[in-house]
Design a protein around this motif. Structure first.
Motif, mmCIF file in Angstrom:
data_model
loop_
_atom_site.group_PDB
_atom_site.id
_atom_site.type_symbol
_atom_site.label_atom_id
_atom_site.label_comp_id
_atom_site.label_asym_id
_atom_site.label_seq_id
_atom_site.Cartn_x
_atom_site.Cartn_y
_atom_site.Cartn_z
ATOM 1 N N VAL A 250 51.077 -26.700 -56.672
ATOM 2 C CA VAL A 250 52.604 -26.343 -56.615
ATOM 3 C C VAL A 250 53.617 -27.294 -57.383
ATOM 4 O O VAL A 250 53.255 -28.637 -57.280
ATOM 5 N N THR B 271 62.199 -24.118 -53.855
ATOM 6 C CA THR B 271 62.530 -24.031 -52.693
ATOM 7 C C THR B 271 62.123 -23.714 -51.168
ATOM 8 O O THR B 271 63.454 -24.226 -50.660
ATOM 9 N N PHE B 272 60.964 -24.913 -51.068
ATOM 10 C CA PHE B 272 60.476 -24.363 -49.638
ATOM 11 C C PHE B 272 61.031 -23.493 -48.830
ATOM 12 O O PHE B 272 61.168 -23.347 -47.887
ATOM 13 N N CYS B 273 60.726 -22.177 -49.241
ATOM 14 C CA CYS B 273 60.856 -20.726 -48.844
ATOM 15 C C CYS B 273 59.800 -20.601 -47.792
ATOM 16 O O CYS B 273 60.020 -19.540 -47.111
ATOM 17 N N LYS C 82 57.683 -18.332 -48.388
ATOM 18 C CA LYS C 82 56.811 -16.788 -48.706
ATOM 19 C C LYS C 82 55.326 -17.599 -49.312
ATOM 20 O O LYS C 82 54.202 -16.741 -48.559
ATOM 21 N N CYS C 83 54.554 -18.435 -49.593
ATOM 22 C CA CYS C 83 52.963 -18.741 -50.128
ATOM 23 C C CYS C 83 52.615 -18.808 -49.056
ATOM 24 O O CYS C 83 52.074 -17.993 -48.420
ATOM 25 N N VAL D 138 54.607 -29.498 -50.004
ATOM 26 C CA VAL D 138 53.331 -27.507 -49.704
ATOM 27 C C VAL D 138 52.191 -28.652 -49.841
ATOM 28 O O VAL D 138 51.625 -29.597 -50.688
ATOM 29 N N CYS E 249 55.259 -15.981 -55.224
ATOM 30 C CA CYS E 249 56.496 -17.137 -54.491
ATOM 31 C C CYS E 249 57.408 -17.196 -55.613
ATOM 32 O O CYS E 249 57.700 -16.448 -57.290
ATOM 33 N N ALA F 88 56.274 -21.626 -58.912
ATOM 34 C CA ALA F 88 56.529 -22.597 -58.814
ATOM 35 C C ALA F 88 55.224 -22.866 -58.622
ATOM 36 O O ALA F 88 54.958 -24.567 -58.321
HETATM 37 S S1 SF4 Z 1 57.093 -19.502 -52.410
HETATM 38 FE FE1 SF4 Z 1 57.078 -21.005 -53.978
HETATM 39 S S2 SF4 Z 1 59.568 -21.771 -54.038
HETATM 40 FE FE2 SF4 Z 1 58.759 -20.548 -51.356
HETATM 41 S S3 SF4 Z 1 57.250 -22.407 -50.561
HETATM 42 FE FE3 SF4 Z 1 56.095 -21.944 -51.561
HETATM 43 S S4 SF4 Z 1 55.995 -22.796 -54.227
HETATM 44 FE FE4 SF4 Z 1 57.794 -23.454 -52.564
#
Ligand code: SF4
Ligand code: SF4
Ligand code: SF4
Ligand code: SF4
Lengths: 288, 301
Positions: free
Chosen positions: A62, A68-70, A72-73, A89, A106, A110
């Protein structure tokens, strides 16, 4: 032609059968040791290893500058291999199944991939017998990807003998799936029979023809023979318990070298398997 | 709570027969079969199952043909080659990653959780036993191992037992890793063969990661005395205590045929004493102190 040698129960003589059959054939054959947790075939075949390759599986990396620490991953990961904690992460590499989901999901791009070492694949030969084995890195939990990798190296022009791992779970399936024949090695004891039944279930799940070798055929009771008969599993070879064979094995010596009369019998074993595969091929083409 | 985990690296070294023999010598213990993939201990223990519980493992994808628009997204994303050109999921290849499920634009993929096996709480003539059966061809053996070990621990606490005897799986992969963590001692059963010593070395390497104290006993030692000595020397170099030697003895097989432990079959033999001595060695080792104090000095190097 791919022949997978499996057993359910460990220590019944899978490796012995695989190696001796390869030696009896002598040429036009390759031995793939897919018991990657405890590979042993090389101790008996004694091949010259020509090269080794490190095998890796992809795991996510990562880039925190883009992230953006969303979450989703970590949401998509079914194996709890990712956790978003505050502005970090965490990747638990050893839990990752390399499905690529996190990278695909992602939104910031990222995530890229780096490698986790699974183990090594070694290539070699003994005379005209080609040899490949996989060796799982100590501490690595997932053997199936390494087994699949060893199998991908098979030369389809040759007779391929696969020494499969014991058990009936995913590593064994990886070593049996797609074979033309499965040779099950068992011993006539309650443990041998119990684990054989499980292994037969696994083989039937895959729909591959199979046959039996009964090793140390005189040590226990007759129940394995009865079972083979009732299930119509052909017994292709029986090997009596012989202390001399056990001692030779303990020293890394092979039956066909020490007791020449066995060379012919292992050759016969192969010819019986070949005939079954052929018959079945014809049966299938008739059915069509 | 102390837990003895018996492993071997190589299969077929007599691990389960010895586990059963130890179980018949132990007092106030709980038995645990962590070899969930090819569990055999129950054949000697003949447990009466008191409670049976499904083990739910991972999920598998199923494509609903009525909803699918044949867009191909799932095939492109599946890294395990589990989806055919006809949009059929091969359950054997499906890894249960759910990526296709999340990316299907019309939500045409179901993802039901699978029953991967079952586990049991049982009663035996040597006390309670926790065991399991993993479904054929299933993944998640490590999870099931962790589960039976956890249940054994809870049961032991509930019943006031102070010892768990665990029959571990062969190999060094996921189920073995799940068997070792947190064990009080590892007892490694080795046979004196070139493959036995080779596999022992790998299992010792693995155990060194977990800093558990290890002990080794050589089964069928008289098949190859030189190899037995080599194993014992290797053990000492790696700070693995040498417990003793067990003779090659056909009565192990004969007792197995009758569903009995070594000590329940026939007349006493020299092997009985060897196994008793080994058990005494295990239970009186410093790592097995009743206070459960971790003995760092004896961890495998
Ligand atoms: S999906 Fe991408 S942007 Fe979102 S927390 Fe995970 S690495 Fe970060
Ligand atoms: S590749 Fe798959 S298993 Fe690995 S971290 Fe990403 S989502 Fe999880
Ligand atoms: S992604 Fe969904 S709609 Fe597209 S082919 Fe797969 S199942 Fe069908
Ligand atoms: S769940 Fe994962 S492995 Fe299974 S079919 Fe979907 S993408 Fe492939």
């Amino acid at each position: 032609m791919i022949i997978s040698v499996a057993s359910g129960k460990g220590g019944t003589g899978k490796t012995t059968i695989s190696v001796n059959m390869a030696l009896a054939l002598g040429a036009g054959v390759e031995l793939l040791d897919c018991d990657v947790e405890e590979p042993n075939a090389h101790l008996f075949l004694k091949p010259v290893i020509e090269r080794s390759e490190r095998v890796e599986v992809p795991v996510p990396l990562v880039d925190l500058k883009k992230c953006t620490f969303c979450r989703k991953c970590s949401d998509i990961c079914r194996f709890n291999a990712l956790a978003v904690v505050g502005k970090k992460v965490l990747v638990f590499q050893e839990l990752c199944h390399s499905c690529g989901g996190c990278m695909a999901v992602c939104p910031e791009g990222a995530i890229t991939e780096t490698g986790r070492e699974l183990g090594t694949v070694n290539f070699g030969a003994r005379g005209d017998i080609r040899f490949i084995n996989g060796q799982l890195r100590v501490g690595e939990a997932m053997s199936p990807p390494l087994i699949k990798r060893v199998r991908a190296e098979a030369d389809l022009q040759l007779i391929t003998i696969i020494d499969a791992p014991p058990g009936t779970s995913c590593p064994v399936i990886a070593a049996m799936n797609g074979a033309d024949f499965i040779l099950m090695v068992t011993e006539p004891t309650p443990f041998g029979l119990h684990d054989l039944k499980l292994a037969v279930e696994a083989v039937r799940l895959l729909g591959i023809p199979c046959g039996l070798v009964i090793n140390r055929a005189d040590i226990g009771d007759r129940k394995v023979f009865d079972y083979a008969e009732s299930e119509k599993l052909p017994v292709l070879l029986t090997i009596p318990f012989d202390r001399r064979i056990a001692v030779a094995y303990s020293q890394g010596k092979n039956i066909v070298d020490e007791f020449p009369e066995w060379r012919e019998r292992f050759g016969d074993l192969f010819r019986k398997i070949e005939a079954i595969i052929k018959d079945r091929g014809e049966a299938v083409s008739c059915a069509k | 709570m102390r837990e003895i985990v018996i492993i071997s690296g190589k299969g077929g070294t007599g691990k389960t027969s010895l586990t059963a023999a130890f179980a018949s010598l132990a007092k106030n213990s709980v038995l645990c079969d962590a070899d969930v993939d090819a569990a055999d201990l129950h054949l000697l223990m003949q447990p009466e199952v008191r409670q049976r519980t499904d083990f739910m493992g991972g999920c598998k994808a199923i494509i609903n043909k009525d909803l699918c628009t044949n867009c191909g997204t799932c095939i492109d994303l599946c890294r395990f080659g589990a989806i055919s050109e006809q949009f059929q999921v091969d359950a054997i290849r499906c890894e249960g990653c759910g990526v296709c499920v999340d990316f299907c634009p019309v939500a045409a993929i179901d993802f039901p959780v699978q029953r991967c096996g079952e586990w049991y709480l049982s009663e035996t003539r040597f006390g309670p036993m926790v065991h399991a059966r993993l479904g054929i061809g299933e993944e998640n053996s490590g999870k099931l191992v962790s589960l039976v070990r956890k249940e054994a621990r809870q049961l032991a606490e509930k019943q006031g037992a102070d010892l768990i005897i665990t029959d571990g799986p062969p190999g060094i992969g996921c189920p073995v890793i799940a068997s070792i963590g947190g064990a009080t001692v590892l007892v490694i059963v080795v046979e004196p063969t070139v493959s036995g010593i080779h596999d022992m070395e790998r299992v010792v390497d693995l155990a060194a990661h977990f800093k558990v104290p290890g002990m080794v006993c050589v089964n069928k030692f008289d098949l190859n005395i030189k190899m037995t000595e080599a194993i014992e020397q290797l053990a000492l170099r790696r700070n693995v205590a040498v417990l003793g030697r067990v003779s090659f003895d056909p009565s192990f097989t004969r007792s197995m045929v009758e569903g009995k432990t070594l000590f329940e079959y026939g007349e006493p033999t020299a092997t009985w004493q060897q196994v008793r001595d080994i058990w005494t060695h295990i239970t009186s080792s410093p790592s097995m102190n009743t206070l459960g104090i971790v003995d760092l000095k004896s961890s495998i190097q």
